[in-house]
Design a protein around this motif. Structure first.
Motif, PDB file in Angstrom:
ATOM      1  N   ILE A   1      81.578  38.930  17.365  1.00  0.00           N
ATOM      2  CA  ILE A   1      81.732  40.363  17.686  1.00  0.00           C
ATOM      3  C   ILE A   1      80.358  41.027  17.762  1.00  0.00           C
ATOM      4  N   PHE A   2      79.528  40.745  16.755  1.00  0.00           N
ATOM      5  CA  PHE A   2      78.173  41.306  16.740  1.00  0.00           C
ATOM      6  C   PHE A   2      77.383  40.861  17.966  1.00  0.00           C
ATOM      7  N   ASN A   3      77.436  39.566  18.280  1.00  0.00           N
ATOM      8  CA  ASN A   3      76.679  39.038  19.423  1.00  0.00           C
ATOM      9  C   ASN A   3      77.187  39.596  20.744  1.00  0.00           C
ATOM     10  N   GLU A   4      78.496  39.859  20.845  1.00  0.00           N
ATOM     11  CA  GLU A   4      79.056  40.418  22.073  1.00  0.00           C
ATOM     12  C   GLU A   4      78.510  41.818  22.338  1.00  0.00           C
ATOM     13  N   ILE A   5      78.425  42.636  21.296  1.00  0.00           N
ATOM     14  CA  ILE A   5      77.878  43.986  21.464  1.00  0.00           C
ATOM     15  C   ILE A   5      76.389  43.921  21.775  1.00  0.00           C
ATOM     16  N   VAL A   6      75.681  42.989  21.127  1.00  0.00           N
ATOM     17  CA  VAL A   6      74.257  42.810  21.410  1.00  0.00           C
ATOM     18  C   VAL A   6      74.053  42.419  22.877  1.00  0.00           C
TER      19      VAL A   6
END
Length: 417
Positions: free
Chosen positions: A64-69
């Motif tokens: 989830i974090f990497n997707e937003i990044v």
């Protein structure tokens, strides 16, 4: 997914109770709309949030974090021309007063009133550290552990009160202040030991080269600075101490000459010093002159220390990293160097201040490093979404301004016509 939307709301508005979060979603229309719940839909029970959180695990939250990044990167917010790094301590959800000795064998009898496992009739420990006081007791990570949160470790600066804590190691894009990396360790892990590992992780993750790294002196070890040079990454990091190589550079200013390639040292009078030994602990090579040569030298009294003058000849220590020390010390004098450090202060420290004041980073909500990493991932995701939303809003405002100015300009032309 309703669960992810609910969790985002919890961290966005710093609602640290799952029960309270479910209650607020129940009567807040905006929250219902965001979670895609109609007025007739039931809000999931708070117990289901805990079960789903545990079932998903750390890897899902990392995705989830990497997707937003990645969305921030596609929007042009991440370039990695300049990366700022820093670490911040997070108080663990455990008490220092409940720490126990690291011993798997329970030598004490629960019926013994002196036993740390003994309990009084009202259910309270009669051997509690808080009641007895911890003054004079030696408690360290090597000897004691928290039974409620074994992953948390004692942490604190010299002269400050120690507390059980975790530490998050953050890296942001200096221009947009988007968080590109957030890794959680126990509180006792030093920033300097995690630095190169996280830099390599960021470069592998984005498949690109970092242009420049800006950090405080906590990262300014010789090993880190030399590794950045080896990778052709610019560094704006001061030495870890203002006293690094202080004696060596004073001696050089006094006339000692060091040939780094041949490893030959000459004293101010031209005598070649002999290589004595290598000090592994001090990361330096030692050179000496015989007492006979020093005693016949006219500079003996001003060159030798009191001990050297009475017992032996001159001893000269050459730090094995003196080349990088010299380069960084010169760089630290530049105005641009100081300007970037000042920018790092408000940009990087501002990220942590925002997270602790508004999104719950000040204290761990859960116990265990894995759950603490989940908390940091979600807080960082919320902060990045705010930057992404700001970009969208700024673009919309710019579009509206251009449209309004265009209409005004068209009306003026029609009036003139």
């Amino acid at each position: 997914m309703i669960f992810i939307r609910m969790v985002l709301l919890g961290f966005l508005y710093n609602i640290d109770s799952d029960r309270q979060l479910c209650e607020e979603i129940g009567y807040n229309l905006a929250y219902r709309w965001f979670c895609k719940l109609s007025l007739k839909d039931d809000v999931p029970d708070h117990s289901s949030i805990t079960r789903i959180r545990d079932r998903l695990g750390e890897k899902v939250y990392e995705k989830i974090f990497n997707e937003i990044v990645e969305q921030c990167r596609k929007a042009g917010l991440i370039k990695l021309d300049q990366v700022m790094v820093d670490g911040s301590v997070i108080k663990a959800n455990a008490s220092i007063y409940k720490m126990q000795e690291r011993d798997d064998k329970k030598k004490d009898d629960e019926n013994d009133p002196k036993s740390p496992h003994a309990h009084s009739k009202d259910g309270l420990s009669v051997n509690d550290f808080r009641k007895r006081g911890i003054g004079g007791k030696k408690i360290s990570n090597k000897t004691h552990i928290s039974p409620s949160d074994p992953d948390a470790t004692l942490s604190g600066k010299d002269g400050e009160q120690k507390a059980l804590a975790y530490k998050t190691h953050h890296a942001i894009d200096a221009c947009s202040r988007v968080i590109v990396d957030c890794h959680v360790t126990t509180g006792s892990v030093s920033d300097v030991t995690m630095f190169i590992e996280r830099m390599n992780h960021i470069q592998e993750k984005f498949d690109c080269k970092i242009g420049e790294v800006i950090a405080d002196r906590g990262y300014g070890s010789a090993e880190n600075l030399e590794e950045l040079q080896r990778q052709n990454i610019e560094s704006n990091i001061p030495l870890w101490s203002s006293k690094v190589g202080e004696t060596f550079f004073k001696e050089v200013e006094g006339g000692f000459k060091v040939d780094h390639e041949t490893k030959v040292v000459h004293c101010p009078e031209g005598h070649q010093m002999k290589s004595s030994s290598h000090d592994e602990a001090g990361h330096r090579d030692l050179y000496v002159l015989s007492r006979k040569i020093c005693m016949s030298c006219p500079r003996a009294k001003e060159c030798l220390t009191e001990y050297e003058f009475k017992n032996r000849g001159k001893r000269f220590a050459v730090p094995i990293h003196f080349r990088i020390f010299s380069e960084v010390m010169e760089k630290q004098k530049e105005p641009e160097f100081k300007k970037k450090l000042w920018q790092r202060m408000w940009k990087m420290e501002g990220i942590f201040a925002e997270a602790k004041s508004h999104h719950g980073l000040r204290r761990a909500r859960y116990r265990g490093r894995t759950k603490m990493q989940i908390q940091v991932y979600m807080i960082s995701t919320v902060q990045n979404l705010k930057r992404l939303a700001t970009l969208v809003m700024d673009s919309a405002i710019s579009f509206l301004q251009e449209m309004i100015f265009g209409l005004i300009k068209t009306q003026k032309i029609e009036k003139l016509a």
